[in-house]
Write a protein that holds these residues in place. Structure first.
Motif, PDB file in Angstrom:
ATOM      1  N   UNK A 186      56.703  59.075  39.769  1.00 41.19           N
ATOM      2  CA  UNK A 186      56.739  57.917  40.270  1.00 41.19           C
ATOM      3  C   UNK A 186      56.193  56.743  39.615  1.00 41.19           C
ATOM      4  N   UNK A 187      54.868  56.948  39.179  1.00 38.11           N
ATOM      5  CA  UNK A 187      54.115  55.883  38.400  1.00 38.11           C
ATOM      6  C   UNK A 187      54.846  55.503  37.285  1.00 38.11           C
ATOM      7  N   UNK A 188      55.250  56.460  36.725  1.00 34.78           N
ATOM      8  CA  UNK A 188      56.030  56.327  35.325  1.00 34.78           C
ATOM      9  C   UNK A 188      57.143  55.449  35.367  1.00 34.78           C
ATOM     10  N   UNK A 189      57.698  55.236  36.594  1.00 36.20           N
ATOM     11  CA  UNK A 189      58.754  54.108  36.699  1.00 36.20           C
ATOM     12  C   UNK A 189      58.268  52.817  36.933  1.00 36.20           C
ATOM     13  N   UNK A 190      57.002  52.585  36.918  1.00 37.92           N
ATOM     14  CA  UNK A 190      56.557  51.088  37.221  1.00 37.92           C
ATOM     15  C   UNK A 190      56.787  50.436  35.764  1.00 37.92           C
ATOM     16  N   UNK A 191      57.227  49.264  35.760  1.00 38.31           N
ATOM     17  CA  UNK A 191      57.422  48.507  34.699  1.00 38.31           C
ATOM     18  C   UNK A 191      56.508  47.015  34.628  1.00 38.31           C
ATOM     19  N   UNK A 192      56.220  46.443  33.877  1.00 42.45           N
ATOM     20  CA  UNK A 192      55.500  45.312  33.830  1.00 42.45           C
ATOM     21  C   UNK A 192      56.113  44.335  34.475  1.00 42.45           C
ATOM     22  N   UNK A 193      55.409  43.656  35.488  1.00 44.29           N
ATOM     23  CA  UNK A 193      55.855  42.603  36.095  1.00 44.29           C
ATOM     24  C   UNK A 193      56.435  43.219  37.623  1.00 44.29           C
ATOM     25  N   UNK A 194      56.493  44.312  37.867  1.00 46.60           N
ATOM     26  CA  UNK A 194      56.815  45.243  39.093  1.00 46.60           C
ATOM     27  C   UNK A 194      55.830  44.607  40.316  1.00 46.60           C
ATOM     28  N   UNK A 195      56.132  44.146  41.371  1.00 48.42           N
ATOM     29  CA  UNK A 195      55.515  43.751  42.619  1.00 48.42           C
ATOM     30  C   UNK A 195      54.622  45.071  43.105  1.00 48.42           C
ATOM     31  N   UNK A 196      53.365  44.746  43.412  1.00 49.48           N
ATOM     32  CA  UNK A 196      52.644  45.821  43.708  1.00 49.48           C
ATOM     33  C   UNK A 196      51.591  45.345  44.801  1.00 49.48           C
ATOM     34  N   UNK A 197      51.401  46.224  45.598  1.00 53.08           N
ATOM     35  CA  UNK A 197      50.711  46.025  46.999  1.00 53.08           C
ATOM     36  C   UNK A 197      49.481  47.326  47.222  1.00 53.08           C
ATOM     37  N   UNK A 198      48.652  47.052  47.817  1.00 52.05           N
ATOM     38  CA  UNK A 198      47.547  47.837  48.218  1.00 52.05           C
ATOM     39  C   UNK A 198      47.492  47.825  49.559  1.00 52.05           C
ATOM     40  N   UNK A 199      47.370  48.913  50.056  1.00 48.36           N
ATOM     41  CA  UNK A 199      47.330  49.258  51.564  1.00 48.36           C
ATOM     42  C   UNK A 199      45.901  50.232  51.867  1.00 48.36           C
ATOM     43  N   UNK A 200      45.008  49.407  52.689  1.00 39.52           N
ATOM     44  CA  UNK A 200      43.649  50.017  53.004  1.00 39.52           C
ATOM     45  C   UNK A 200      44.188  50.989  54.179  1.00 39.52           C
ATOM     46  N   UNK A 201      43.755  52.211  53.944  1.00 33.23           N
ATOM     47  CA  UNK A 201      44.209  53.260  55.087  1.00 33.23           C
ATOM     48  C   UNK A 201      43.215  53.217  56.101  1.00 33.23           C
ATOM     49  N   UNK A 202      42.008  52.823  55.891  1.00 33.38           N
ATOM     50  CA  UNK A 202      40.958  52.668  56.737  1.00 33.38           C
ATOM     51  C   UNK A 202      40.908  51.452  57.776  1.00 33.38           C
ATOM     52  N   UNK A 203      41.291  50.068  57.089  1.00 33.78           N
ATOM     53  CA  UNK A 203      41.321  49.052  57.908  1.00 33.78           C
ATOM     54  C   UNK A 203      42.801  48.786  58.281  1.00 33.78           C
ATOM     55  N   UNK A 210      45.187  47.559  56.534  1.00 32.12           N
ATOM     56  CA  UNK A 210      45.146  46.112  56.026  1.00 32.12           C
ATOM     57  C   UNK A 210      46.154  46.416  54.665  1.00 32.12           C
ATOM     58  N   UNK A 211      47.186  45.337  54.333  1.00 31.23           N
ATOM     59  CA  UNK A 211      48.148  45.319  53.139  1.00 31.23           C
ATOM     60  C   UNK A 211      47.265  44.019  52.383  1.00 31.23           C
ATOM     61  N   UNK A 212      46.898  44.464  51.042  1.00 35.00           N
ATOM     62  CA  UNK A 212      46.753  43.391  50.249  1.00 35.00           C
ATOM     63  C   UNK A 212      47.634  43.108  49.055  1.00 35.00           C
ATOM     64  N   UNK A 213      47.615  41.964  48.600  1.00 31.50           N
ATOM     65  CA  UNK A 213      48.705  41.443  47.555  1.00 31.50           C
ATOM     66  C   UNK A 213      48.735  40.083  47.499  1.00 31.50           C
ATOM     67  N   UNK A 214      49.557  39.882  46.806  1.00 35.13           N
ATOM     68  CA  UNK A 214      50.552  40.181  45.961  1.00 35.13           C
ATOM     69  C   UNK A 214      50.160  40.222  44.447  1.00 35.13           C
ATOM     70  N   UNK A 215      50.145  41.563  44.038  1.00 39.03           N
ATOM     71  CA  UNK A 215      49.922  42.086  42.777  1.00 39.03           C
ATOM     72  C   UNK A 215      51.045  42.092  41.597  1.00 39.03           C
ATOM     73  N   UNK A 216      51.028  42.125  40.430  1.00 39.40           N
ATOM     74  CA  UNK A 216      52.243  42.447  39.372  1.00 39.40           C
ATOM     75  C   UNK A 216      51.494  43.358  38.642  1.00 39.40           C
ATOM     76  N   UNK A 217      52.378  44.560  38.061  1.00 38.73           N
ATOM     77  CA  UNK A 217      51.932  45.390  37.103  1.00 38.73           C
ATOM     78  C   UNK A 217      51.805  44.862  36.024  1.00 38.73           C
ATOM     79  N   UNK A 218      50.599  44.831  35.188  1.00 42.37           N
ATOM     80  CA  UNK A 218      50.202  44.190  33.829  1.00 42.37           C
ATOM     81  C   UNK A 218      50.766  44.874  32.642  1.00 42.37           C
ATOM     82  N   UNK A 219      51.330  46.173  32.876  1.00 38.86           N
ATOM     83  CA  UNK A 219      51.835  47.009  32.049  1.00 38.86           C
ATOM     84  C   UNK A 219      52.699  48.086  32.517  1.00 38.86           C
ATOM     85  N   UNK A 220      53.375  48.940  31.918  1.00 38.27           N
ATOM     86  CA  UNK A 220      54.064  50.176  32.394  1.00 38.27           C
ATOM     87  C   UNK A 220      52.865  51.115  33.160  1.00 38.27           C
ATOM     88  N   UNK A 221      53.396  51.921  34.038  1.00 35.01           N
ATOM     89  CA  UNK A 221      52.663  52.785  34.698  1.00 35.01           C
ATOM     90  C   UNK A 221      52.319  54.046  33.570  1.00 35.01           C
TER      91      UNK A 221
END
Length: 121
Positions: A30-47, A49-60
């Motif tokens: 799944x991570x190998x399909x990530x390409x540079x510039x793809x939009x990414x988010x981070x979800x804190x399962x404890x809180x 909360x969704x953090x972002x907006x991030x972008x892939x700096x390179x491929x997964x």
């Protein structure tokens, strides 16, 4: 497309320290399909909360940052901040990804184009 990565309050520190997001080894394909510039988010399962907006700096890849996550999440991608937004509570985005939920509190992280805010595409 985009992708949501999960973190806990403990692993979130490594995400921002190393600017890397990670998943378990069995998610390598799944991570190998990530390409540079793809939009990414981070979800804190404890809180819940969704953090972002991030972008892939390179491929997964695999084990890009060996020091991160004590080798528990070696399927990794480096990221940069695209838009430094305030975190969003789960109840405010849950309807957008409702088809991704496979239990009441767990959801699949891979996002379709229509689930990523058009303003960030």
């Amino acid at each position: 497309m985009g992708m949501v990565f999960m973190c806990s309050s403990k692993t979130k520190t490594d995400c921002f320290r190393y600017k890397i997001l990670g998943l378990p080894a069995n998610k390598q394909d799944q991570v190998a399909k990530i390409y540079k510039g793809m939009r990414l988010f981070l979800f804190d399962v404890d809180l819940r909360l969704m953090y972002g907006i991030f972008k892939a700096a390179g491929p997964g890849g695999y084990n890009i940052e060996p020091k991160a996550f004590k080798n528990e999440f070696p399927s990794q991608v480096r990221f940069s901040v695209l838009d430094d937004c305030l975190p969003i509570a789960e109840e405010n985005f849950k309807d957008v990804i409702k088809e991704n939920y496979y239990t009441q509190n767990n959801f699949e992280g891979l996002l379709k184009a229509d689930q990523v805010p058009y303003s960030v595409l």
